[in-house]
Design an enzyme around this catalytic site. Sequence first.
Site, PDB file in Angstrom:
ATOM      1  N   SER A 163       3.142   0.605 -10.215  1.00  0.00           N
ATOM      2  CA  SER A 163       2.658  -0.742  -9.189  1.00  0.00           C
ATOM      3  C   SER A 163       3.105  -1.601 -10.263  1.00  0.00           C
ATOM      4  O   SER A 163       4.954  -1.528 -10.318  1.00  0.00           O
ATOM      5  CB  SER A 163       1.346  -0.671  -8.939  1.00  0.00           C
ATOM      6  N   ASP A 258      -1.039   1.347   1.639  1.00  0.00           N
ATOM      7  CA  ASP A 258      -0.290   0.036   0.379  1.00  0.00           C
ATOM      8  C   ASP A 258       0.373  -0.435   0.788  1.00  0.00           C
ATOM      9  O   ASP A 258       1.873  -0.352   1.493  1.00  0.00           O
ATOM     10  CB  ASP A 258       0.281   1.085  -0.536  1.00  0.00           C
ATOM     11  N   HIS A 288      -3.033   2.577  -2.735  1.00  0.00           N
ATOM     12  CA  HIS A 288      -2.755   1.749  -4.216  1.00  0.00           C
ATOM     13  C   HIS A 288      -3.699   1.604  -5.157  1.00  0.00           C
ATOM     14  O   HIS A 288      -5.045   1.404  -4.831  1.00  0.00           O
ATOM     15  CB  HIS A 288      -2.450   0.593  -4.051  1.00  0.00           C
TER      16      HIS A 288
END
Length: 315
Positions: A163, A258, A288
């Site tokens: 991320s 996501d 995610h």
Amino acid sequence: MPVTLDPDAAAVYKAFQEAGRPPYENGTPAEARELYLKGRVVSNPEPPELAEVKPLSIPAPHGAIPARIYTPKNLRRADGAAPCLVFYHGGGWVIGDLDSHDVVCRKLAHEGKLIVISVDYRLAPEHKFPAAVDDAISAAKWVAANAKTLGIDNKRLMVGGDSAGGNLAAVVALAARDGDGPAIAGQVLIYPATDFAMAHPSHREPETSILLTHSVIKWFCNHYLSGAADIHDWRASPARANTLVGLPPAYVLTVGADPLRDEGDEYAARLRQAGVPVTYKHFPGQFHGFFTMGKLLNQANVAASEIGVWLKALN
């Protein structure tokens, strides 16, 4: 793009909903950090046993950057030196630390049979962009400069993260290519944030906003960036770099649920177009953040194993 969660991912999402966990954007950064750490305790798998885990202190212009070095029992050495992955944790540049990603780093060290160095870069809003970038680059430089002492082969130095950490890894690879950092042998980008414009279709599709939502990303963005001009800076949005030519081989992972899905997919495609060797893996039924949840989601363990295979093949 329709998203159907895998049964275990759907069960985890339902449990999060029933627990009534408040959205990060409803609280302060300090409250979000505490909430994030609590979630890791219940979702992290059992860590593999390593040979050694030690704290590090990386000198930097603003003061020391805390870090942690992981040495597995099955470490691969050549002439006394081992490959190394410099890892940057996720958390929207606002939350997360060495502890939140401790098990992930242990698994990557074990699966990749290499040294992992996790970097506790400065967080926003206390430290706005580009503080995290400066720390990420400084850490990579220091590891390379001290490779002999650390038992690392600086020709087999890689960067990676999930991320926000995937964003930082991509930025470090770009900076290093352009002379601001050591040679990077590979980059592991786990559902990376690559463009702060947030204009890709997956940002607008309700099916993608499972745990990480578009509104949470905006909350992170507002804490991290100082203004709209930062969006166009490649150090914040690596997809906005003039060219991706000359970057090291990449492993790019995306998931179906996501908001960042499409920008990660596009970044992988653009890397390929630029002649960069890319291994792309998509987990359509996961959300995610799944990568740190190996206790609840076996696909996270599958992903860690596959990344380990890629890291071993790379060097």
